[in-house]
Motif scaffolding. Structure first.
Motif, mmCIF file in Angstrom:
data_model
loop_
_atom_site.group_PDB
_atom_site.id
_atom_site.type_symbol
_atom_site.label_atom_id
_atom_site.label_comp_id
_atom_site.label_asym_id
_atom_site.label_seq_id
_atom_site.Cartn_x
_atom_site.Cartn_y
_atom_site.Cartn_z
ATOM 1 N N SER A 8 0.823 -1.215 0.000
ATOM 2 C CA SER A 8 0.000 0.000 0.000
ATOM 3 C C SER A 8 0.858 1.266 0.000
ATOM 4 N N LEU A 58 0.468 3.956 -2.939
ATOM 5 C CA LEU A 58 0.116 5.343 -2.628
ATOM 6 C C LEU A 58 1.162 6.318 -3.160
ATOM 7 N N LEU A 93 -6.891 6.618 -7.338
ATOM 8 C CA LEU A 93 -6.409 5.496 -6.512
ATOM 9 C C LEU A 93 -7.604 4.884 -5.797
ATOM 10 N N ASP A 138 -8.757 2.061 -3.109
ATOM 11 C CA ASP A 138 -8.341 1.112 -2.073
ATOM 12 C C ASP A 138 -9.305 -0.072 -2.107
ATOM 13 N N ILE A 154 -5.187 2.986 3.123
ATOM 14 C CA ILE A 154 -4.844 4.214 2.409
ATOM 15 C C ILE A 154 -5.357 5.442 3.159
ATOM 16 N N VAL A 183 -8.998 9.852 -4.542
ATOM 17 C CA VAL A 183 -8.881 8.568 -3.848
ATOM 18 C C VAL A 183 -10.268 8.078 -3.451
ATOM 19 N N ASP A 221 -5.323 -0.748 -5.181
ATOM 20 C CA ASP A 221 -4.523 -1.339 -4.106
ATOM 21 C C ASP A 221 -5.329 -2.505 -3.554
#
Length: 382
Positions: A157, A161, A177, A179, A187, A227, A262
């Motif tokens: 992770s 990131l 991004l 998670d 994250i 994110v 991720d």
């Protein structure tokens, strides 16, 4: 100034007359263009009068307000629906928003509140439309990267990131991004962000997935990096299915240069769909023997699933002082595309504990980890 065209939808004639009278003095800003006493009349009036806003009562004959709002949201998404109801319960509000309403106002109607609601809602959503239209003018073709590891604690992770941040800052890419470690995603913690909505909120609060409503659930880390955080409660993971992940990617793929997953340490359906969708699978391990053993097993599974052409191996926390040499890794994984990130536990721990990614810390700008992340970025989208 352009007038805001409003259609009043209510089965009670007195209510329609009252609203029309309220706005008879607002000649410069609001114009009542039509009235309707049921949902069917609303749909017919839309074609004729093309309103900007519909004041929609919930309880109407033929088609009720919620049913009509669903139809409008599907066929005429640019029209703003404001629900009117005597019901104050949250359940009614939730149903209205699910149907596609943009705002909710309680009867009996107050002129000031109604006027303010119409103006503010119109301005808010028209501004969003302008932003979206500008984004639509810049169609992007996303490169999708999945970070995966077959053992926890290898720094997957952290690498994902900081790679996302590097793409957004050094390379000027528009990055999303996601998670997708649905049980134990970190994250949010690594960014010191605990208030933003998460993937489960997006699913809970929206029956239809569109780019417009996805944007409301993204944490904007910087101007180029958004994110989508993992659920905060592990029990929420079971409600997130692979079809949702597919829909999200389908709706956002033209708005980002790079999309990064991720993933968790599993081969669950959401992980597998992310691997399917990805152009590159970044398989992360470190130099502990147990991690390398698990990576060997994981690579065999990925090869069985026909992912071998996508895989790039990242050996994190490289340190030759603990019994495993650089050449040992090269020999053991001679058929793999390898990248190495040097060990710097002090930097990583400080980054995690402060919620400040090490790529952002100016004192690390010449750090070998930063240089390795930059090289990795170039390799992953070469």
């Amino acid at each position: 100034m352009k007038k805001i065209k409003v259609l009043i939808a209510d089965d009670i004639l007195e209510t329609r007359k009252l609203i029309r009278k309220m706005f008879s003095i607002e000649e410069n800003k609001i114009e009542i263009v039509a009235e309707a006493s049921n949902g069917k009349e609303v749909i017919e009036s839309i074609r004729k009068f093309n309103p900007d806003i519909i004041l929609m009562d919930i309880n109407m004959p033929v088609l009720n307000g919620l049913e009509t709002t669903e139809i409008i949201n599907e066929k005429y998404p640019n029209i703003i629906v404001i629900i009117m109801s005597v019901q104050r319960e949250n359940e009614y509000l939730k149903k209205a928003m699910f149907a596609g309403a943009k705002e909710y106002i309680i009867k009996p109607l107050n002129y000031e509140e109604l006027y303010t609601t119409i103006i503010s809602t119109y301005n808010r959503y028209k501004k969003k439309e302008e932003i979206i239209s500008k984004l639509n003018a810049i169609k992007r073709e996303s490169k999708i990267i999945s970070f995966y590891g077959s053992k926890g604690g290898v720094g997957k992770s952290i690498v994902a990131l900081n790679t996302a941040i590097a793409y957004s800052k050094k390379y000027g890419k528009k990055v999303l991004l996601i998670d997708l470690d649905l049980y134990f995603g970190d994250i949010g913690m690594m960014l010191n962000e605990y208030k933003s909505k998460t993937l489960i909120d997006l699913i809970d609060e929206n029956q239809t997935i569109s780019y417009e409503n996805i944007k409301e659930y993204l944490f904007s880390y910087n101007t180029n990096l958004d994110v989508l955080l993992a659920p905060r409660n592990p029990e929420s993971a079971e409600y997130i299915k692979k079809d949702i992940v597919k829909k999200i990617i389908d709706k956002v793929k033209n708005y980002y240069d790079v999309i990064i997953f991720d993933n968790g340490v599993n081969f669950g359906e959401c992980t597998l769909v992310s691997l399917d969708l990805s152009n590159v699978i970044a398989f992360v391990s470190n130099m502990e023997l147990s991690s390398l053993k698990n990576m060997k097993i994981g690579l065999k599974i990925l090869n069985t699933l026909n992912y071998s052409s996508k895989i790039k191996v990242i050996v994190n926390s490289e340190n030759t002082k603990f019994g495993i040499k650089h050449k040992d890794i090269l020999n053991a994984f001679s058929n793999e595309d390898l990248s190495f990130i040097p060990e710097n536990n002090k930097t990583v721990k400080f980054s995690i504990n402060t919620g400040i990614p090490f790529y952002e810390n100016s004192k690390y700008k010449d750090n070998n980890m930063i240089k390795s992340i930059n090289k990795l970025c170039e390799k992953l989208i070469s």
